[in-house]
Design a protein around this motif. Sequence first.
Motif, PDB file in Angstrom:
ATOM      1  N   LYS A 116       0.836  -1.202   0.000  1.00 22.92           N
ATOM      2  CA  LYS A 116       0.000   0.000   0.000  1.00 22.92           C
ATOM      3  C   LYS A 116       0.868   1.247   0.000  1.00 22.92           C
ATOM      4  N   SER A 131      -1.201  15.189   6.056  1.00 30.71           N
ATOM      5  CA  SER A 131      -2.085  14.312   5.282  1.00 30.71           C
ATOM      6  C   SER A 131      -1.645  14.318   3.829  1.00 30.71           C
ATOM      7  N   ASN A 161      -8.312   9.575  -5.889  1.00 31.06           N
ATOM      8  CA  ASN A 161      -9.251   9.296  -4.790  1.00 31.06           C
ATOM      9  C   ASN A 161      -9.399  10.496  -3.868  1.00 31.06           C
ATOM     10  N   ALA A 162      -8.280  11.213  -3.672  1.00 28.98           N
ATOM     11  CA  ALA A 162      -8.286  12.357  -2.760  1.00 28.98           C
ATOM     12  C   ALA A 162      -8.792  13.636  -3.442  1.00 28.98           C
ATOM     13  N   PRO A 210      -5.557   7.416   4.641  1.00 28.77           N
ATOM     14  CA  PRO A 210      -6.799   6.724   5.011  1.00 28.77           C
ATOM     15  C   PRO A 210      -7.177   5.656   3.988  1.00 28.77           C
ATOM     16  N   ALA A 211      -7.737   4.559   4.474  1.00 29.41           N
ATOM     17  CA  ALA A 211      -8.098   3.446   3.595  1.00 29.41           C
ATOM     18  C   ALA A 211      -9.042   3.875   2.475  1.00 29.41           C
ATOM     19  N   SER A 212      -9.890   4.852   2.758  1.00 30.25           N
ATOM     20  CA  SER A 212     -10.851   5.306   1.747  1.00 30.25           C
ATOM     21  C   SER A 212     -10.171   6.029   0.585  1.00 30.25           C
ATOM     22  N   LEU A 213      -8.952   6.501   0.794  1.00 30.41           N
ATOM     23  CA  LEU A 213      -8.212   7.220  -0.247  1.00 30.41           C
ATOM     24  C   LEU A 213      -7.039   6.416  -0.796  1.00 30.41           C
ATOM     25  N   ASN A 214      -6.618   5.434  -0.072  1.00 25.27           N
ATOM     26  CA  ASN A 214      -5.379   4.743  -0.420  1.00 25.27           C
ATOM     27  C   ASN A 214      -5.548   3.796  -1.614  1.00 25.27           C
TER      28      ASN A 214
END
Length: 257
Positions: A116, A131, A161-162, A210-214
């Motif tokens: 990751k 961040s 994603n970000a 964060p997992a939601s962006l990674n």
Amino acid sequence: MRRFAVIAAGLAAVAAAGCSSSNTTTPSSGSSPSTGTITVFAAASLTEAFTKIGQQFQAAHKGDTVKFSFGPSSGLATQITSGAPADVFASASPTTMQQVVSAGSASNPQNFAKNKAEVAVPPNNPAKVTSVKDLAKSSVKVALCQPQVPCGVVAAEVFKNAGITVKPVTLEADVDSVVTQVETGNVDAGMVYVTNVLSAGNKLKGITIPASLNASTLYPIATVSNSKEKSIANAFVAYVLSPAGQSVLTAAGFEKP
């Protein structure tokens, strides 16, 4: 006298027989086991883990030697399809591996690890990066991998994603070069892998994404089709996939595929 002559002749015959028997039963000088050398082309992010795996493999396969050529997966793939003398290819991207398979230079790749992304900054974090979104600031000097390299592809996915646009001050050939840029203070931050931050120890500080962006990437491995040491190459691939090889990868921060 005739009796003594017969006895002497008998003793001579026994001695001769003994010498003959000894010559026929003495094994030939210990023949060494068959040995060979393989060259493994592997993604730069595998340097530390594969170096250790190579040492363990050699210890378990006496006489066999493993040499490594680490670099960007895309560049290694090009070398292999151009006929470079590689025996095993371990890529940081299924897409890059597929290029080699499609060219007929490898077959039946197997995923052996996952990695990751993580933001790396110097220990003192001069730009105060907290961040991944801070990388979009014009005041933050960022190092990225070149876009065709797996670590560059992963970084682009994270930025998408970000919802940010990052303008790097340097594009590096592989993830190890990005690490160097951060460690030397040439940049304020770099997009690397979790494993890079872990192996750097106190030379780097990691900023978790964060997992939601990674984003992550799978690592496939395969024996190269034109390898002249296929039995050893296949054994090395099997070792990477074995519990012993997987243990080294897990300790280095890689996840199961």
